[in-house]
Design a protein around this motif. Sequence first.
Motif, PDB file in Angstrom:
ATOM      1  N   ILE A 175      -6.456   8.361  -9.299  1.00  0.00           N
ATOM      2  CA  ILE A 175      -5.062   8.075  -9.593  1.00  0.00           C
ATOM      3  C   ILE A 175      -4.843   6.663  -9.028  1.00  0.00           C
ATOM      4  O   ILE A 175      -5.454   6.311  -8.016  1.00  0.00           O
ATOM      5  N   PRO A 176      -4.034   5.814  -9.689  1.00  0.00           N
ATOM      6  CA  PRO A 176      -3.925   4.427  -9.210  1.00  0.00           C
ATOM      7  C   PRO A 176      -3.581   4.350  -7.731  1.00  0.00           C
ATOM      8  O   PRO A 176      -2.843   5.184  -7.204  1.00  0.00           O
ATOM      9  N   LYS A 177      -4.148   3.326  -7.103  1.00  0.00           N
ATOM     10  CA  LYS A 177      -3.890   2.981  -5.684  1.00  0.00           C
ATOM     11  C   LYS A 177      -4.575   3.908  -4.698  1.00  0.00           C
ATOM     12  O   LYS A 177      -4.147   4.087  -3.571  1.00  0.00           O
ATOM     13  N   GLY A 210      -8.051   3.647  -4.309  1.00  0.00           N
ATOM     14  CA  GLY A 210      -9.346   3.066  -3.952  1.00  0.00           C
ATOM     15  C   GLY A 210     -10.260   2.865  -5.155  1.00  0.00           C
ATOM     16  O   GLY A 210     -11.478   2.762  -4.995  1.00  0.00           O
ATOM     17  N   THR A 227     -10.637   0.227  -7.082  1.00  0.00           N
ATOM     18  CA  THR A 227     -11.306  -1.073  -7.041  1.00  0.00           C
ATOM     19  C   THR A 227     -12.520  -0.999  -6.108  1.00  0.00           C
ATOM     20  O   THR A 227     -13.603  -1.509  -6.425  1.00  0.00           O
ATOM     21  N   TRP A 228     -12.339  -0.342  -4.997  1.00  0.00           N
ATOM     22  CA  TRP A 228     -13.420  -0.193  -4.007  1.00  0.00           C
ATOM     23  C   TRP A 228     -14.556   0.651  -4.567  1.00  0.00           C
ATOM     24  O   TRP A 228     -15.735   0.296  -4.450  1.00  0.00           O
ATOM     25  N   ARG A 263      -6.751   9.618  -2.148  1.00  0.00           N
ATOM     26  CA  ARG A 263      -6.270   8.982  -0.922  1.00  0.00           C
ATOM     27  C   ARG A 263      -5.080   9.765  -0.425  1.00  0.00           C
ATOM     28  O   ARG A 263      -4.375  10.402  -1.233  1.00  0.00           O
ATOM     29  N   SER A 282       1.125   1.949  -1.362  1.00  0.00           N
ATOM     30  CA  SER A 282       0.308   0.975  -2.080  1.00  0.00           C
ATOM     31  C   SER A 282       0.823   0.808  -3.515  1.00  0.00           C
ATOM     32  O   SER A 282       0.931  -0.301  -4.027  1.00  0.00           O
ATOM     33  N   CYS A 308     -18.715  -5.074  -0.133  1.00  0.00           N
ATOM     34  CA  CYS A 308     -17.589  -4.377  -0.772  1.00  0.00           C
ATOM     35  C   CYS A 308     -16.428  -4.125   0.179  1.00  0.00           C
ATOM     36  O   CYS A 308     -15.501  -3.386  -0.165  1.00  0.00           O
ATOM     37  N   VAL A 324     -12.973  -4.800   2.148  1.00  0.00           N
ATOM     38  CA  VAL A 324     -11.757  -5.446   1.652  1.00  0.00           C
ATOM     39  C   VAL A 324     -11.713  -6.911   2.099  1.00  0.00           C
ATOM     40  O   VAL A 324     -11.339  -7.797   1.323  1.00  0.00           O
ATOM     41  N   PHE A 382      -5.031  -6.320  -6.458  1.00  0.00           N
ATOM     42  CA  PHE A 382      -5.694  -5.030  -6.225  1.00  0.00           C
ATOM     43  C   PHE A 382      -6.266  -4.922  -4.811  1.00  0.00           C
ATOM     44  O   PHE A 382      -6.873  -3.920  -4.450  1.00  0.00           O
ATOM     45  N   LEU A 383      -6.112  -5.998  -4.036  1.00  0.00           N
ATOM     46  CA  LEU A 383      -6.584  -5.970  -2.640  1.00  0.00           C
ATOM     47  C   LEU A 383      -5.429  -6.388  -1.757  1.00  0.00           C
ATOM     48  O   LEU A 383      -5.011  -7.546  -1.778  1.00  0.00           O
ATOM     49  N   LYS A 422      -3.901  -4.536   1.975  1.00  0.00           N
ATOM     50  CA  LYS A 422      -4.358  -4.381   3.358  1.00  0.00           C
ATOM     51  C   LYS A 422      -5.646  -3.564   3.461  1.00  0.00           C
ATOM     52  O   LYS A 422      -6.476  -3.812   4.308  1.00  0.00           O
ATOM     53  N   GLY A 423      -5.720  -2.536   2.626  1.00  0.00           N
ATOM     54  CA  GLY A 423      -6.921  -1.695   2.670  1.00  0.00           C
ATOM     55  C   GLY A 423      -7.060  -0.928   3.970  1.00  0.00           C
ATOM     56  O   GLY A 423      -8.154  -0.836   4.525  1.00  0.00           O
TER      57      GLY A 423
END
Length: 294
Positions: free
Chosen positions: A37-39, A41, A43-44, A124, A132, A229, A231, A254-255, A257-258
Motif C-alpha cells: 500500500i503506498p508509503k 516502503g 521504493t525501498w 508498515r 508519510s 539501499c 535512505v 519518495f524519500l 525521513k525513512g
Amino acid sequence: LLYLYQGFWCPQVSIKGMMLFQQHFKAQETDLILASIPKSGTTWLKALTYTIVNRSHHSLEKSPLLTNGPHGVVPFLEFDISSRNQFLEQDNLPEPRIFGTHSPYTALPCSVKDSAAKIVYVCRNPLDMFISYWKFSVNILKENEKHLSLGDAFDKFCQGLHGYGPFWDHLLGYWKASLERPDKVLFLKYEDIKKNNVPCIKKLATFLGIPFSVEEEKQGLIEETSRLCSVESMKNHEATMTGTGPLGIPASAFLRKGKVGDSLNYLTPSMVSRVENLIQEKLQDSGLSFCLSS
Ligand code: A3P
C-alpha cells in the motif's frame, strides 16, 4: 480523487491501469511482484530486490539503480505498464522481470496468483504510513491546490478512505496469502527491515531463490546492498536528485525521513489510541502486530 474499485479506494489515475493489468497481464513463472500500500516502503523494497537480483550482472557502484532509480528499474504494473499499454514490450524483458503494484491481493490477475510468480509484500505500521502519505500528498500538490488538514485526512484514513485503503483489508489479503502459501508470498514489515536489515536482506534473497553464497557473505555483499539501499545513500543517488518517479512526480518525494515512529511527532495521544483500537479490532486473531515506535 478516490473511487471504490473492487472494495478498495483507488486513485482515479490508477483505475484504468488496474483494470487493464487485471485483464491482460500474463505472468511468467519467474516474475517477481513487489506489492504494497503506498508509503509502506515500496521504493525501498524495489531498490533491495533489484540489487539482490542483479548483483552478479554489475558491480554495485555501476548499478542502473543509481541513475534510473527504483521506480525506473522496477516499473509499476498499474501506472507504467498498463496505462501505456506496454504488455507486449514487457514480454521481452530479461528474466526475472520485476514489477511493483499497489493492487490488493484479491484484484491481482489470476495469472499472477496461479503461476509460480513470487510476490513480496511490504507493510508498515499504520501511524507512520498515514503520516508519510499525508506529507506526500501535501508535498506533491501544486501551491494553489487545497489539501486536507491533518485531522480531516486522519478521520478519512480511519474510515479506510485513502489510496488503496482500507489499510487493514489490503494487508490482510496478502497476510493470509502468505500464511497459506509461504513459498509464494513473502510478507515483510518495514520496521523489521529497518531493525534487522542484514537478516531481512538474506531472507529476501533466499525467498527469491537466489540466496547469498558463503563467498558473497564473506565479501560483505549483504552489507553493501544494505548501504546502497539505505535512505541516506539513496537520497544522494543521481536518480533521486534529478529524476522523476511514477506519474512524473519528482523522485526525491519518495524519500523523506525513512524512520520508525516519526508519526508520533505529528499525532495527538487520542489519535494514536484511536489507531491502537483499530489495530486491536481489525487485526485480532490474525497473528499480525505492529511496532509503533523505534
Ligand atoms: P517517510 O515519509 O516516513 O520518510 P513508498 O516508497 O511506499 O512510497 O514509501 C515512502 C516512505 O518510505 C517514506 O517514508 C520514505 O522516506 C521511506 N523510504 C523510501 N526509501 C527508503 C529507504 N531506502 N529506507 C528506508 N525508508 C525509505
